[in-house]
Design a protein around this motif. Structure first.
Motif, PDB file in Angstrom:
ATOM      1  N   SER A 209      -2.636  -1.264  -4.800  1.00  0.00           N
ATOM      2  CA  SER A 209      -3.756  -1.943  -5.355  1.00  0.00           C
ATOM      3  C   SER A 209      -4.449  -1.321  -6.417  1.00  0.00           C
ATOM      4  CB  SER A 209      -4.832  -2.147  -4.058  1.00  0.00           C
ATOM      5  OG  SER A 209      -5.130  -0.840  -3.694  1.00  0.00           O
TER       6      SER A 209
ATOM      7  N   ARG B  65     -11.279   6.913   6.130  1.00  0.00           N
ATOM      8  CA  ARG B  65     -11.070   5.971   7.151  1.00  0.00           C
ATOM      9  C   ARG B  65     -11.141   6.309   8.627  1.00  0.00           C
ATOM     10  NH1 ARG B  65      -6.809   5.500   9.770  1.00  0.00           N
ATOM     11  NH2 ARG B  65      -4.860   6.876   9.599  1.00  0.00           N
TER      12      ARG B  65
ATOM     13  N   PHE C 295       3.769  13.520   8.118  1.00  0.00           N
ATOM     14  CA  PHE C 295       2.614  12.932   7.834  1.00  0.00           C
ATOM     15  C   PHE C 295       1.411  13.807   7.679  1.00  0.00           C
ATOM     16  CE2 PHE C 295      -1.474  10.981   9.065  1.00  0.00           C
ATOM     17  CZ  PHE C 295      -1.378   9.713   8.138  1.00  0.00           C
TER      18      PHE C 295
ATOM     19  N   ALA D 266       3.862  -2.267  -3.662  1.00  0.00           N
ATOM     20  CA  ALA D 266       2.678  -2.687  -4.476  1.00  0.00           C
ATOM     21  C   ALA D 266       1.343  -1.848  -4.177  1.00  0.00           C
ATOM     22  CB  ALA D 266       2.326  -4.085  -4.195  1.00  0.00           C
TER      23      ALA D 266
ATOM     24  N   HIS E 146      -8.316  -3.860   6.541  1.00  0.00           N
ATOM     25  CA  HIS E 146      -7.627  -4.712   5.601  1.00  0.00           C
ATOM     26  C   HIS E 146      -6.575  -5.424   6.229  1.00  0.00           C
ATOM     27  CE1 HIS E 146     -10.154  -2.482   2.976  1.00  0.00           C
ATOM     28  NE2 HIS E 146      -9.758  -2.752   1.826  1.00  0.00           N
ATOM     29  N   HIS E 147      -6.217  -5.284   7.323  1.00  0.00           N
ATOM     30  CA  HIS E 147      -4.992  -5.676   8.045  1.00  0.00           C
ATOM     31  C   HIS E 147      -5.117  -7.491   7.911  1.00  0.00           C
ATOM     32  CE1 HIS E 147      -3.493  -1.987  10.155  1.00  0.00           C
ATOM     33  NE2 HIS E 147      -3.526  -1.822   8.858  1.00  0.00           N
TER      34      HIS E 147
ATOM     35  N   GLU F 137       0.904  -2.467  10.353  1.00  0.00           N
ATOM     36  CA  GLU F 137       0.386  -1.021  11.007  1.00  0.00           C
ATOM     37  C   GLU F 137      -0.799  -1.304  12.130  1.00  0.00           C
ATOM     38  OE1 GLU F 137       0.651   1.684  11.866  1.00  0.00           O
ATOM     39  OE2 GLU F 137       2.526   2.186  10.682  1.00  0.00           O
ATOM     40  N   LYS F 138      -0.625  -0.599  13.066  1.00  0.00           N
ATOM     41  CA  LYS F 138      -1.823  -0.704  13.923  1.00  0.00           C
ATOM     42  C   LYS F 138      -3.246  -0.339  13.726  1.00  0.00           C
ATOM     43  CE  LYS F 138      -2.736   3.208  14.858  1.00  0.00           C
ATOM     44  NZ  LYS F 138      -3.181   4.433  13.945  1.00  0.00           N
ATOM     45  N   SER F 139      -4.202  -0.511  14.151  1.00  0.00           N
ATOM     46  CA  SER F 139      -4.461  -1.565  15.032  1.00  0.00           C
ATOM     47  C   SER F 139      -4.195  -3.006  14.150  1.00  0.00           C
ATOM     48  CB  SER F 139      -5.653  -1.841  15.523  1.00  0.00           C
ATOM     49  OG  SER F 139      -5.935  -0.428  16.415  1.00  0.00           O
TER      50      SER F 139
ATOM     51  N   ASP G 190      -8.020   3.673  15.776  1.00  0.00           N
ATOM     52  CA  ASP G 190      -7.139   4.378  15.061  1.00  0.00           C
ATOM     53  C   ASP G 190      -6.151   5.071  16.337  1.00  0.00           C
ATOM     54  OD1 ASP G 190      -6.322   5.283  12.365  1.00  0.00           O
ATOM     55  OD2 ASP G 190      -6.205   7.256  13.474  1.00  0.00           O
TER      56      ASP G 190
ATOM     57  N   ALA H 288       0.904  -1.214   0.026  1.00  0.00           N
ATOM     58  CA  ALA H 288       0.012   0.074  -0.133  1.00  0.00           C
ATOM     59  C   ALA H 288       0.688   1.197  -0.072  1.00  0.00           C
ATOM     60  CB  ALA H 288      -0.960   0.022   1.231  1.00  0.00           C
ATOM     61  N   THR H 289       0.354   2.335  -0.749  1.00  0.00           N
ATOM     62  CA  THR H 289       1.092   3.425  -0.841  1.00  0.00           C
ATOM     63  C   THR H 289       0.396   4.837  -0.347  1.00  0.00           C
ATOM     64  OG1 THR H 289       0.119   3.892  -3.038  1.00  0.00           O
ATOM     65  CG2 THR H 289       2.131   2.496  -2.973  1.00  0.00           C
TER      66      THR H 289
HETATM   67  N1  LIG Z   1       1.922   4.963  12.904  1.00  0.00           N
HETATM   68  C1  LIG Z   1       1.421   6.042  12.657  1.00  0.00           C
HETATM   69  O1  LIG Z   1       1.816   6.926  13.428  1.00  0.00           O
HETATM   70  C2  LIG Z   1       0.048   5.787  11.962  1.00  0.00           C
HETATM   71  C3  LIG Z   1      -0.395   7.201  11.057  1.00  0.00           C
HETATM   72  C4  LIG Z   1      -1.223   7.028  10.462  1.00  0.00           C
HETATM   73  C5  LIG Z   1      -2.066   5.759  10.168  1.00  0.00           C
HETATM   74  N2  LIG Z   1      -1.578   4.730  10.484  1.00  0.00           N
HETATM   75  C6  LIG Z   1      -2.164   3.515  10.227  1.00  0.00           C
HETATM   76  O2  LIG Z   1      -1.700   3.061   8.988  1.00  0.00           O
HETATM   77  C7  LIG Z   1      -2.787   2.568   8.044  1.00  0.00           C
HETATM   78  C8  LIG Z   1      -3.062   3.408   6.980  1.00  0.00           C
HETATM   79  O3  LIG Z   1      -3.197   4.740   7.152  1.00  0.00           O
HETATM   80  P1  LIG Z   1      -2.952   5.958   6.222  1.00  0.00           P
HETATM   81  O4  LIG Z   1      -3.278   7.110   6.740  1.00  0.00           O
HETATM   82  O5  LIG Z   1      -1.765   5.689   5.700  1.00  0.00           O
HETATM   83  O6  LIG Z   1      -4.239   5.583   5.183  1.00  0.00           O
HETATM   84  P2  LIG Z   1      -4.203   6.110   3.680  1.00  0.00           P
HETATM   85  O7  LIG Z   1      -3.401   7.406   3.321  1.00  0.00           O
HETATM   86  O8  LIG Z   1      -5.824   6.062   3.335  1.00  0.00           O
HETATM   87  O9  LIG Z   1      -3.657   4.855   2.667  1.00  0.00           O
HETATM   88  C9  LIG Z   1      -3.960   3.595   2.787  1.00  0.00           C
HETATM   89  C10 LIG Z   1      -3.616   2.906   1.614  1.00  0.00           C
HETATM   90  O10 LIG Z   1      -4.277   1.484   1.700  1.00  0.00           O
HETATM   91  C11 LIG Z   1      -4.382   1.194   0.286  1.00  0.00           C
HETATM   92  N3  LIG Z   1      -5.800   0.574   0.194  1.00  0.00           N
HETATM   93  C12 LIG Z   1      -6.129  -0.704  -0.143  1.00  0.00           C
HETATM   94  N4  LIG Z   1      -7.499  -0.826  -0.239  1.00  0.00           N
HETATM   95  C13 LIG Z   1      -7.825   0.197   0.294  1.00  0.00           C
HETATM   96  C14 LIG Z   1      -9.608   0.762   0.609  1.00  0.00           C
HETATM   97  N5  LIG Z   1     -10.384   0.044   0.189  1.00  0.00           N
HETATM   98  N6  LIG Z   1      -9.460   2.050   0.923  1.00  0.00           N
HETATM   99  C15 LIG Z   1      -8.506   2.941   1.130  1.00  0.00           C
HETATM  100  N7  LIG Z   1      -7.318   2.450   1.139  1.00  0.00           N
HETATM  101  C16 LIG Z   1      -6.960   1.177   0.369  1.00  0.00           C
HETATM  102  C17 LIG Z   1      -4.448   2.378  -0.505  1.00  0.00           C
HETATM  103  O11 LIG Z   1      -2.924   2.256  -1.169  1.00  0.00           O
HETATM  104  P3  LIG Z   1      -2.836   1.422  -2.626  1.00  0.00           P
HETATM  105  O12 LIG Z   1      -3.858   2.038  -3.568  1.00  0.00           O
HETATM  106  O13 LIG Z   1      -1.521   1.638  -2.964  1.00  0.00           O
HETATM  107  O14 LIG Z   1      -3.157   0.074  -2.529  1.00  0.00           O
HETATM  108  C18 LIG Z   1      -4.102   3.483   0.161  1.00  0.00           C
HETATM  109  O15 LIG Z   1      -3.587   4.553  -0.175  1.00  0.00           O
HETATM  110  C19 LIG Z   1      -3.968   2.635   9.237  1.00  0.00           C
HETATM  111  O16 LIG Z   1      -4.236   1.176   9.754  1.00  0.00           O
HETATM  112  C20 LIG Z   1      -3.552   3.521  10.444  1.00  0.00           C
HETATM  113  O17 LIG Z   1      -4.288   3.328  11.529  1.00  0.00           O
HETATM  114  C21 LIG Z   1      -0.545   4.828  11.345  1.00  0.00           C
END
Ligand SMILES: NC(=O)c1ccc[n+]([C@@H]2O[C@H](COP(=O)([O-])OP(=O)(O)OC[C@H]3O[C@@H](n4cnc5c(N)ncnc54)[C@H](OP(=O)(O)O)[C@@H]3O)[C@@H](O)[C@H]2O)c1
Length: 394
Positions: free
Chosen positions: A46, A182, A324, A44, A91-92, A109-111, A195, A12-13
């Motif tokens: 999706s 999300r 971020f 990768a 999706h985890h 990633e969490k959770s 979250d 995921a990106t």
């Molecule tokens: N450690 C931290 O501080 C921190 C901060 C924020 C988030 N997180 C965690 O990281 C995870 C992702 O958060 P994020 O903020 O990066 O989310 P995001 O920006 O929405 O990115 C999620 C990625 O997941 C992929 N994906 C696959 N199926 C999807 C669907 N049905 N809907 C949306 N996205 C889908 C997409 O990538 P592709 O299109 O490339 O497949 C999308 O870009 C969450 O579990 C969150 O709890 C952690």
């Protein structure tokens, strides 16, 4: 001496995948880790291989890194040692199971999952296949967390009787998030608890559970305020009681999380979001709870010890910036995601199958607490994302 090189595949990106990928480019020597290195060998998306290609460019991956337009192709890449799962938590379970089934180690990633049954199934699969699995609770690996746990176990605070812990963002859902986002979308396991609340629980657990010799799961009571538009929780408060076998009696904790008000209206400088209170003194940790950079130790004997915890990096003038959601930290400073990546490298180098600062058992106990909290309020997510069935098309 040759360095242990960990070859990452990124699944995921989105937002956090970019932050993580950029932090991987920071030389571990800048944090006195001279025997490991990280390299992104594949990513990768999706949506398309082009998106994965663009991501690889954004995180300065080597030209040889492979870009895939499906997660399945990534898990089949023999050159990948470990996969970082960075999809929404809905999706985890499916994505991590895909990796484990293909024989890949995983940092997820969490959770970790949506519920404890899914976490249990992943842990079972990882053990069956003798693979490494870790929840990406980066905060656990920050030096400030190592320090906080040492302060507790050293007895400096006396007996820790109570912990207050808050992780709140001050982003009222009706004005901050589209219903499909999300953070509030039930199909993506939205809500404050899974979250943000997990970080409030992280501080409670790492000071009252991880630090015990024979830790027992806490009991929990809770209050939830629902976001009526989508049905997820927008504010959740938990009252936890931790039994102790040490003869010191129970310890109490309040863990709270919410979208409506921030932990500190003035950017994290004025009010602590974590207070660890013992019979001899208190350790305060300032917001944000997921990435705190300031602590204050106050003891009954008059000691006051304030510390700053910036994350190392290539330094000013390097052009490196990470952050971020469109906001970036100071030039040359890491975001702090590399500490958990280093833990993965050391675990694989040493043959360990779990992270050292949060065992899989502890991730599972925390998932059970969040299950109980949701259960107390009948807060269910759609069956297709609560199920342990695999594979399920989401
Ligand atoms: N450690 C931290 O501080 C921190 C901060 C924020 C988030 N997180 C965690 O990281 C995870 C992702 O958060 P994020 O903020 O990066 O989310 P995001 O920006 O929405 O990115 C999620 C990625 O997941 C992929 N994906 C696959 N199926 C999807 C669907 N049905 N809907 C949306 N996205 C889908 C997409 O990538 P592709 O299109 O490339 O497949 C999308 O870009 C969450 O579990 C969150 O709890 C952690």
């Amino acid at each position: 001496m040759s360095k242990f090189q960990l070859k990452w595949g990124i699944l995921a990106t989105g937002g956090i995948a970019e932050s993580f990928g950029r932090d991987l480019t920071v030389n571990p020597e800048t944090r006195d880790r001279n025997d490991i290195e990280h390299v992104v060998v594949a990513a990768a998306s999706s949506s398309s291989a082009d998106r994965a290609k663009k991501y690889l460019k954004e995180v300065s991956a080597p030209d040889s890194a492979k870009a895939y337009g499906s997660y399945k192709e990534l898990v089949e890449d023999d050159n990948v040692d470990i996969i970082y799962v960075a999809t929404p938590h809905s999706h985890h379970y499916q994505n991590t199971m895909l990796c484990l089934e293909a024989g890949k180690n995983v940092l997820c990633e969490k959770s970790l999952t949506v519920n404890a049954a899914q976490a249990e199934a992943l842990i079972k699969k990882a053990r069956e296949k003798n693979l490494f699995l870790m929840e990406a609770l980066w905060t656990r690996y920050h030096p400030i967390s190592v320090y906080a746990r040492e302060i507790v176990t050293s007895g400096k605070l006396g007996t820790v009787e109570r912990v207050f812990s808050d992780n709140s963002i001050g982003a009222p859902p009706e004005t901050s998030f589209d219903d499909k986002h999300r953070m509030v979308n039930p199909d993506l396991a939205g809500g404050a608890l899974l979250d943000l609340g997990i970080y409030a629980l992280t501080w409670v657990f790492q000071t009252l559970y991880t630090t015990q010799e024979n830790p027992q799961p806490p009991t929990v009571q809770s209050a939830i305020r629902t976001y009526e538009k989508t049905g997820v929780d927008q504010q959740t408060t938990m009252l936890l009681t931790f039994p102790r076998s040490s003869g010191e009696g129970d310890a109490h904790a309040i863990a709270t999380t919410g979208m409506r008000v921030p932990s500190d209206p003035n950017g994290g400088l004025e009010a602590p979001s974590i207070r660890i209170q013992g019979t001899k003194g208190e350790l305060m940790v300032y917001p944000p709870a997921y990435r705190p950079t300031r602590s204050k130790l106050v003891l009954g004997d008059g000691t006051v010890d304030q510390k700053d915890w910036p994350h190392p990096g290539p330094g000013a003038g390097s052009g490196f910036k990470n952050g971020f959601g469109g906001s970036f930290g100071p030039e040359g400073e890491g975001m702090g995601m590399f500490w958990e990546a280093d833990e993965c490298a050391y675990a694989l180098k040493e043959g360990r199958k779990e992270g050292r600062y949060e065992t899989l058992e502890e991730s599972l106990v925390i998932m059970r607490v969040m299950d109980q909290v949701r259960g107390q309020h009948g807060f269910k997510l759609p069956e297709k994302i609560e199920t342990t069935e695999y594979p399920v098309e989401l």
